[in-house]
Motif scaffolding. Structure first.
Motif, PDB file in Angstrom:
ATOM      1  N   MET A   1      11.975 -30.008  56.349  1.00  0.00           N
ATOM      2  CA  MET A   1      11.063 -30.644  55.418  1.00  0.00           C
ATOM      3  C   MET A   1       9.660 -30.050  55.522  1.00  0.00           C
ATOM      4  N   THR A   2       9.239 -29.757  56.745  1.00  0.00           N
ATOM      5  CA  THR A   2       7.895 -29.220  56.934  1.00  0.00           C
ATOM      6  C   THR A   2       7.766 -27.838  56.314  1.00  0.00           C
ATOM      7  N   ARG A   3       8.782 -27.004  56.490  1.00  0.00           N
ATOM      8  CA  ARG A   3       8.735 -25.669  55.877  1.00  0.00           C
ATOM      9  C   ARG A   3       8.662 -25.770  54.361  1.00  0.00           C
ATOM     10  N   ARG A   4       9.341 -26.734  53.812  1.00  0.00           N
ATOM     11  CA  ARG A   4       9.312 -26.923  52.361  1.00  0.00           C
ATOM     12  C   ARG A   4       7.900 -27.282  51.901  1.00  0.00           C
ATOM     13  N   ILE A   5       7.215 -28.111  52.649  1.00  0.00           N
ATOM     14  CA  ILE A   5       5.840 -28.493  52.289  1.00  0.00           C
ATOM     15  C   ILE A   5       4.925 -27.277  52.322  1.00  0.00           C
ATOM     16  N   TYR A   6       5.051 -26.449  53.375  1.00  0.00           N
ATOM     17  CA  TYR A   6       4.224 -25.244  53.458  1.00  0.00           C
ATOM     18  C   TYR A   6       4.541 -24.266  52.332  1.00  0.00           C
ATOM     19  N   ARG A   7       5.802 -24.153  51.985  1.00  0.00           N
ATOM     20  CA  ARG A   7       6.162 -23.277  50.871  1.00  0.00           C
ATOM     21  C   ARG A   7       5.616 -23.801  49.554  1.00  0.00           C
ATOM     22  N   ILE A   8       5.643 -25.098  49.369  1.00  0.00           N
ATOM     23  CA  ILE A   8       5.076 -25.694  48.153  1.00  0.00           C
ATOM     24  C   ILE A   8       3.581 -25.443  48.080  1.00  0.00           C
ATOM     25  N   VAL A   9       2.884 -25.560  49.213  1.00  0.00           N
ATOM     26  CA  VAL A   9       1.442 -25.288  49.248  1.00  0.00           C
ATOM     27  C   VAL A   9       1.164 -23.831  48.885  1.00  0.00           C
ATOM     28  N   ILE A  10       1.980 -22.912  49.385  1.00  0.00           N
ATOM     29  CA  ILE A  10       1.798 -21.492  49.060  1.00  0.00           C
ATOM     30  C   ILE A  10       2.035 -21.254  47.574  1.00  0.00           C
ATOM     31  N   VAL A  11       3.062 -21.838  47.020  1.00  0.00           N
ATOM     32  CA  VAL A  11       3.362 -21.666  45.593  1.00  0.00           C
ATOM     33  C   VAL A  11       2.241 -22.247  44.738  1.00  0.00           C
ATOM     34  N   ILE A  12       1.732 -23.411  45.110  1.00  0.00           N
ATOM     35  CA  ILE A  12       0.628 -24.020  44.357  1.00  0.00           C
ATOM     36  C   ILE A  12      -0.603 -23.124  44.402  1.00  0.00           C
ATOM     37  N   ALA A  13      -0.900 -22.555  45.579  1.00  0.00           N
ATOM     38  CA  ALA A  13      -2.062 -21.673  45.700  1.00  0.00           C
ATOM     39  C   ALA A  13      -1.898 -20.425  44.837  1.00  0.00           C
ATOM     40  N   VAL A  14      -0.728 -19.838  44.827  1.00  0.00           N
ATOM     41  CA  VAL A  14      -0.501 -18.641  44.008  1.00  0.00           C
ATOM     42  C   VAL A  14      -0.590 -18.978  42.520  1.00  0.00           C
ATOM     43  N   VAL A  15      -0.035 -20.103  42.115  1.00  0.00           N
ATOM     44  CA  VAL A  15      -0.118 -20.516  40.708  1.00  0.00           C
ATOM     45  C   VAL A  15      -1.575 -20.770  40.310  1.00  0.00           C
ATOM     46  N   LEU A  16      -2.345 -21.403  41.198  1.00  0.00           N
ATOM     47  CA  LEU A  16      -3.768 -21.623  40.900  1.00  0.00           C
ATOM     48  C   LEU A  16      -4.525 -20.304  40.791  1.00  0.00           C
ATOM     49  N   TRP A  17      -4.206 -19.345  41.651  1.00  0.00           N
ATOM     50  CA  TRP A  17      -4.847 -18.030  41.554  1.00  0.00           C
ATOM     51  C   TRP A  17      -4.536 -17.369  40.220  1.00  0.00           C
ATOM     52  N   ILE A  18      -3.309 -17.464  39.790  1.00  0.00           N
ATOM     53  CA  ILE A  18      -2.924 -16.864  38.508  1.00  0.00           C
ATOM     54  C   ILE A  18      -3.625 -17.579  37.352  1.00  0.00           C
ATOM     55  N   CYS A  19      -3.687 -18.908  37.410  1.00  0.00           N
ATOM     56  CA  CYS A  19      -4.372 -19.669  36.353  1.00  0.00           C
ATOM     57  C   CYS A  19      -5.857 -19.350  36.308  1.00  0.00           C
ATOM     58  N   ILE A  20      -6.467 -19.248  37.470  1.00  0.00           N
ATOM     59  CA  ILE A  20      -7.895 -18.903  37.513  1.00  0.00           C
ATOM     60  C   ILE A  20      -8.109 -17.499  36.974  1.00  0.00           C
ATOM     61  N   PHE A  21      -7.203 -16.581  37.298  1.00  0.00           N
ATOM     62  CA  PHE A  21      -7.343 -15.209  36.804  1.00  0.00           C
ATOM     63  C   PHE A  21      -7.222 -15.145  35.286  1.00  0.00           C
ATOM     64  N   ILE A  22      -6.351 -15.958  34.723  1.00  0.00           N
ATOM     65  CA  ILE A  22      -6.152 -15.936  33.271  1.00  0.00           C
ATOM     66  C   ILE A  22      -7.379 -16.469  32.540  1.00  0.00           C
ATOM     67  N   VAL A  23      -8.010 -17.518  33.062  1.00  0.00           N
ATOM     68  CA  VAL A  23      -9.145 -18.147  32.365  1.00  0.00           C
ATOM     69  C   VAL A  23     -10.486 -17.803  33.005  1.00  0.00           C
ATOM     70  N   LYS A  24     -10.558 -16.702  33.725  1.00  0.00           N
ATOM     71  CA  LYS A  24     -11.784 -16.385  34.465  1.00  0.00           C
ATOM     72  C   LYS A  24     -12.980 -16.084  33.573  1.00  0.00           C
ATOM     73  N   ASP A  25     -12.765 -15.664  32.350  1.00  0.00           N
ATOM     74  CA  ASP A  25     -13.878 -15.334  31.468  1.00  0.00           C
ATOM     75  C   ASP A  25     -14.616 -16.563  30.957  1.00  0.00           C
TER      76      ASP A  25
END
Length: 98
Positions: A1-25
């Motif tokens: 369960m703990t590994r799943r939480i850490y993986r979810i946090v990593i996925v959320i961070a990567v998705v946020l980076w992609i979203c920020i990159f798309i709307v950075k202007d």
């Protein structure tokens, strides 16, 4: 369960980076730096959590110091990549604006 939480946090961070990159202007440089820094902290939290959960601590005290040193070196490399490669993608002249 703990590994799943850490993986979810990593996925959320990567998705946020992609979203920020798309709307950075449409956002200011200060907001982009703060948002990308928070996503970097979430990403490094997830990576360190996965590594710390996967590695069992040594039984002797002499080898106990190597784990924090390796974690620190990993974080330092991730931070240097973030500062010198990722932030310039989001804010090309971020050092000149401050």
């Amino acid at each position: 369960m703990t590994r799943r939480i850490y993986r979810i946090v990593i996925v959320i961070a990567v998705v946020l980076w992609i979203c920020i990159f798309i709307v950075k202007d449409s956002y200011s440089n200060s907001f982009l730096i703060i948002a990308s820094s928070l996503t970097f902290l979430a990403f490094s939290f997830g990576i360190h959590g996965l590594i710390a959960y996967s590695i069992h601590p040594p039984s002797t005290n002499g080898k106990l110091i190597t784990f924090p040193l390796l974690m620190w070196m990993l974080w330092a490399v991730m931070f240097l990549v973030f500062v010198f490669l990722i932030i310039p993608v989001y804010c090309p002249d971020f050092l000149m604006d401050m």
